[in-house]
Write a protein that holds these residues in place. Structure first.
Motif, short mmCIF file in Angstrom:
data_model
loop_
_atom_site.label_atom_id
_atom_site.label_comp_id
_atom_site.label_asym_id
_atom_site.label_seq_id
_atom_site.Cartn_x
_atom_site.Cartn_y
_atom_site.Cartn_z
N ASP A 1 1.03 -1.21 0.13
CA ASP A 1 -0.07 -0.12 0.08
C ASP A 1 0.89 1.37 0.04
N PHE A 2 0.51 2.01 -0.81
CA PHE A 2 1.30 3.43 -0.52
C PHE A 2 1.15 4.27 0.64
N ALA A 3 0.09 3.99 1.41
CA ALA A 3 0.14 4.99 2.86
C ALA A 3 1.30 5.23 3.45
N PRO A 4 2.27 4.29 3.67
CA PRO A 4 3.44 4.47 4.69
C PRO A 4 4.21 5.24 3.96
N PHE A 5 4.28 5.39 2.75
CA PHE A 5 5.24 6.32 2.10
C PHE A 5 4.83 7.67 1.79
N ASP A 6 3.34 8.08 2.01
CA ASP A 6 2.72 9.10 1.79
C ASP A 6 3.34 10.45 2.47
N ARG A 7 3.97 11.29 1.77
CA ARG A 7 4.29 12.54 2.22
C ARG A 7 3.54 13.88 2.52
N HIS B 1 7.17 4.89 -11.65
CA HIS B 1 8.33 4.14 -11.14
C HIS B 1 8.03 3.98 -9.64
N PRO B 2 8.38 2.97 -9.01
CA PRO B 2 7.77 2.52 -7.60
C PRO B 2 9.06 3.60 -6.72
N HIS B 3 10.10 3.88 -7.36
CA HIS B 3 11.03 4.70 -6.74
C HIS B 3 10.30 6.04 -6.21
N PHE B 4 9.62 6.47 -7.14
CA PHE B 4 8.90 7.78 -7.08
C PHE B 4 7.77 7.73 -6.03
N LEU B 5 6.94 6.67 -6.09
CA LEU B 5 5.94 6.44 -5.01
C LEU B 5 6.54 6.46 -3.93
N MET B 6 7.72 5.66 -3.58
CA MET B 6 8.13 5.41 -2.48
C MET B 6 8.92 6.84 -1.82
N SER B 7 9.03 7.78 -2.68
CA SER B 7 9.55 8.85 -2.21
C SER B 7 8.43 9.84 -1.89
N GLU C 1 -6.10 6.24 -5.37
CA GLU C 1 -5.74 5.05 -4.85
C GLU C 1 -4.50 4.40 -5.33
N SER C 2 -3.30 4.29 -4.69
CA SER C 2 -2.19 3.74 -5.62
C SER C 2 -1.54 2.63 -4.59
N HIS C 3 -0.75 1.68 -5.25
CA HIS C 3 -0.06 0.55 -4.74
C HIS C 3 1.16 0.52 -5.26
N VAL C 4 2.29 0.33 -4.39
CA VAL C 4 3.61 0.19 -4.88
C VAL C 4 4.01 -1.20 -5.29
N HIS C 5 4.33 -1.37 -6.46
CA HIS C 5 5.00 -2.73 -6.84
C HIS C 5 6.42 -2.63 -7.55
N LEU C 6 7.09 -3.37 -6.51
CA LEU C 6 8.67 -3.34 -7.15
C LEU C 6 8.88 -4.19 -8.37
N THR C 7 10.08 -3.80 -9.23
CA THR C 7 10.29 -4.72 -10.47
C THR C 7 10.44 -6.18 -10.10
N SER C 8 10.51 -6.98 -8.88
CA SER C 8 10.48 -8.12 -8.79
C SER C 8 9.09 -8.60 -8.51
N ASP C 9 7.95 -7.78 -8.30
CA ASP C 9 6.63 -8.38 -8.29
C ASP C 9 6.35 -8.19 -9.63
N PHE D 1 14.56 16.18 -7.39
CA PHE D 1 14.53 14.81 -7.79
C PHE D 1 15.22 14.64 -9.15
N LEU D 2 16.09 15.49 -9.41
CA LEU D 2 17.00 15.40 -10.56
C LEU D 2 17.90 14.05 -10.63
N HIS D 3 17.65 13.18 -11.74
CA HIS D 3 18.30 12.05 -11.81
C HIS D 3 17.60 10.66 -11.27
N HIS D 4 16.55 10.96 -10.50
CA HIS D 4 15.85 10.07 -9.97
C HIS D 4 14.98 9.23 -10.94
N PRO D 5 14.78 8.15 -11.03
CA PRO D 5 13.86 7.19 -11.71
C PRO D 5 12.34 7.89 -11.75
#
Length: 236
Positions: A2-8, A156-162, A179-187, A221-225
């Motif tokens: 779930d995205f909630a733990p990363f929400d800023r 990108h999940p990196h941006f969601l996790m940011s 409503e959003s969810h974080v999916h890693l590349t491995s997922d 966020f320059l250079h971030h995926p």
């Protein structure tokens, strides 16, 4: 995840259909080509634009369909381009573009469309709204013909996790999250391989100077995926 733990930002959250129903009117003026179309334009593997029959899943306003017709698959003489979405307001805008041969109201995880119907299935900027990727990969595999492809471009999940969610501003200026969810590349890899897909290509889009030209507030966020592309192939 779930995205909630990363929400800023703590914006109010809307369900997917409700959120995109509200966003439909302003969507095309918000989403930038550097997020997704830039990745599509630099993909060269096996001349994917030569696909004869194409399904645009979660087609939204038809923005990607218009690109396919005008600069992508259209150059290769696309035979048929269909679109599917479950938000009526988005489908209405896609219909107004006049680029699709057929439009369907439905869920990307269970479209109800005939199996083995498409050379290319693609989905752009929608997977983060699915709590589980497995149904998407199973359905796209079912829809693809032998030798066909599934092309996915995502946030990108990196941006969601940011801490930056998929969001839009209402006319009164209030920012709303969808409503959003974080999916890693491995997922993705696990779900795709379980469905039968084989990875053919991958790319990632970074925040660069072209991004800062349209979103200068993102300098931190320059250079971030910020986006990614996965091209999957079904065995012949």
């Amino acid at each position: 995840m779930d995205f909630a733990p990363f929400d800023r930002r703590g914006y109010p959250t809307l369900a997917v259909r409700e959120g995109y129903g509200e966003w439909a009117a302003s969507y095309d003026g918000v989403v930038q080509d550097v997020m997704d179309i830039r990745l599509l334009e630099r993909l060269r593997e096996r001349d994917w634009t030569a696909a004869g029959t194409v399904l645009d899943l979660a087609c939204g306003t038809g923005r990607i369909g218009a690109w396919l017709r005008g600069r992508g698959a259209g150059r290769a003489g696309i035979e048929r381009l269909d679109g599917l979405d479950f938000t009526p307001e988005m489908l209405a805008r896609a219909a107004a573009r006049g680029v699709y041969d057929a439009l369907f109201a439905g869920d990307v995880r269970d479209t109800g469309l005939p199996a083995g119907s498409y050379d290319l299935v693609l989905q752009v900027l929608a997977e983060e709204h699915l709590p589980d990727l497995a149904p998407l990969y199973r359905e796209t595999f079912r829809l693809a013909r032998p030798g066909g492809a599934f092309l996915l471009v995502g946030y990108h999940p990196h941006f969601l996790m940011s801490g930056i969610p998929t969001h839009f501003d209402r006319p009164d200026g209030q920012s709303m999250t969808i409503e959003s969810h974080v999916h890693l590349t491995s997922d993705h890899v696990k779900a795709a391989q379980a469905a039968g897909w084989r990875l053919e290509a991958m790319d990632e889009g970074l925040v660069d100077q072209d991004w800062l030209a349209v979103k200068p507030k993102w300098r931190a966020f320059l250079h971030h995926p910020v986006s990614y592309l996965l091209l999957w192939r079904k065995a012949v």
